[in-house]
Design an enzyme around this catalytic site. Sequence first.
Site, mmCIF file in Angstrom:
data_model
loop_
_atom_site.group_PDB
_atom_site.id
_atom_site.type_symbol
_atom_site.label_atom_id
_atom_site.label_comp_id
_atom_site.label_asym_id
_atom_site.label_seq_id
_atom_site.Cartn_x
_atom_site.Cartn_y
_atom_site.Cartn_z
ATOM 1 N N ASP A 133 14.804 -0.562 1.429
ATOM 2 C CA ASP A 133 15.468 -0.787 2.700
ATOM 3 C C ASP A 133 16.485 -1.926 2.499
ATOM 4 O OD1 ASP A 133 15.089 -0.197 5.742
ATOM 5 O OD2 ASP A 133 14.938 -2.368 5.639
ATOM 6 N N LYS A 162 17.312 3.895 1.497
ATOM 7 C CA LYS A 162 18.154 3.742 2.694
ATOM 8 C C LYS A 162 19.273 2.781 2.339
ATOM 9 C CE LYS A 162 14.797 3.652 6.535
ATOM 10 N NZ LYS A 162 14.134 2.692 7.453
ATOM 11 N N LYS A 186 0.820 -1.193 0.000
ATOM 12 C CA LYS A 186 0.000 0.000 0.000
ATOM 13 C C LYS A 186 0.866 1.261 0.000
ATOM 14 C CE LYS A 186 -3.030 -2.428 3.256
ATOM 15 N NZ LYS A 186 -3.543 -2.379 4.646
ATOM 16 N N GLY A 187 2.120 1.074 0.438
ATOM 17 C CA GLY A 187 2.981 2.219 0.734
ATOM 18 C C GLY A 187 3.218 3.211 -0.391
ATOM 19 N N ASP A 224 3.554 3.500 6.461
ATOM 20 C CA ASP A 224 2.752 3.345 7.678
ATOM 21 C C ASP A 224 3.578 3.120 8.925
ATOM 22 O OD1 ASP A 224 3.453 0.620 6.754
ATOM 23 O OD2 ASP A 224 2.241 0.010 8.465
ATOM 24 N N GLU A 257 8.079 2.280 -5.796
ATOM 25 C CA GLU A 257 8.107 1.942 -4.370
ATOM 26 C C GLU A 257 8.174 3.191 -3.503
ATOM 27 O OE1 GLU A 257 7.475 0.178 -2.067
ATOM 28 O OE2 GLU A 257 8.551 -1.714 -1.927
ATOM 29 N N ASP A 258 7.755 3.045 -2.264
ATOM 30 C CA ASP A 258 7.890 4.151 -1.311
ATOM 31 C C ASP A 258 9.319 4.242 -0.779
ATOM 32 O OD1 ASP A 258 7.648 1.723 0.027
ATOM 33 O OD2 ASP A 258 6.071 2.374 1.386
HETATM 34 P P1 IMP Z 1 12.815 -3.961 1.653
HETATM 35 O O1 IMP Z 1 12.196 -5.155 1.005
HETATM 36 O O2 IMP Z 1 13.560 -4.330 2.912
HETATM 37 O O3 IMP Z 1 13.644 -3.110 0.730
HETATM 38 O O4 IMP Z 1 11.654 -3.061 2.224
HETATM 39 C C1 IMP Z 1 10.727 -2.513 1.458
HETATM 40 C C2 IMP Z 1 9.463 -2.292 2.260
HETATM 41 O O5 IMP Z 1 9.677 -2.222 3.673
HETATM 42 C C3 IMP Z 1 8.883 -0.961 1.894
HETATM 43 O O6 IMP Z 1 8.026 -1.063 0.810
HETATM 44 C C4 IMP Z 1 8.152 -0.560 3.149
HETATM 45 O O7 IMP Z 1 6.835 -1.055 3.111
HETATM 46 C C5 IMP Z 1 8.879 -1.230 4.264
HETATM 47 N N1 IMP Z 1 9.751 -0.271 4.985
HETATM 48 C C6 IMP Z 1 11.102 -0.250 4.981
HETATM 49 N N2 IMP Z 1 11.574 0.751 5.723
HETATM 50 C C7 IMP Z 1 10.491 1.395 6.202
HETATM 51 C C8 IMP Z 1 10.343 2.569 7.035
HETATM 52 O O8 IMP Z 1 11.287 3.236 7.482
HETATM 53 N N3 IMP Z 1 9.052 2.920 7.293
HETATM 54 C C9 IMP Z 1 7.972 2.241 6.833
HETATM 55 N N4 IMP Z 1 8.072 1.169 6.036
HETATM 56 C C10 IMP Z 1 9.329 0.741 5.735
HETATM 57 MG MG MG Z 2 6.191 -0.766 0.575
#
Ligand code: IMP
Ligand code: MG
Length: 184
Positions: free
Chosen positions: A104, A132, A43-44, A160, A100-101
């Site tokens: 990470d 990040k 949803k982000g 969120d 994407e939002d």
């Molecule tokens: P990744 O798969 O670890 O790169 O993370 C991606 C998803 O983790 C994003 O689409 C977010 O939904 C969630 N996410 C990562 N960091 C944050 C944060 O600081 N705040 C809120 N959601 C996060």
């Molecule tokens: Mg997300």
Amino acid sequence: MLESIIKRVLVSEEEIKSIVCRLGQEITRDYADKNLVIVSVLKGSVMFTVDLAKQINTVCEMEFVRTYSYGNGTESTGKVQMLVDFDRPDFAECDFLVIEDIVDSGNTLKYLVEHLLAKGAKSVKTCTLLDKPSRRKVDFNPDYVGTVIPDEFVFGYGLDLFEKYRDIPYVAVVSPEYLESRNL
Ligand code: IMP
Ligand code: MG
């Protein structure tokens, strides 16, 4: 209430507007002769997708996916699952841009790129509002980045905090006191 949860505003409404405008221009230029299909990650990325799509001045289509990779806390589980997917007969003709939002660990976007390529996509690129890089666990770099942020948990503008506060119009850092009170 909201004031006690916010440590500081990280990306203001004005900054978001200028980021979205710049990315819209870059994407418009890069996809002028392509078959652009925007893939919004629910949803982000909904707020970002809607604002960005309005700044992309080339014909495009929109699809939506939903993935799951987070447990209850703020750490990625590392394993990505598709909760909502889409299908279409013309993958080989589509230039997908996944929106994407935040990136990470990199697990979600790396997985989605591989998923779309496996379905026969002509091309797949990625665009994120926030990056990040210090948190990366896999070898992945988004093609379009709004802004690079430090290793702090953020929320707002689609992101969120326990499913709440997606509607605030800026990105804020969560206060450590609040995370502690939730045992995180
Ligand atoms: P990744 O798969 O670890 O790169 O993370 C991606 C998803 O983790 C994003 O689409 C977010 O939904 C969630 N996410 C990562 N960091 C944050 C944060 O600081 N705040 C809120 N959601 C996060
Ligand atoms: Mg997300």
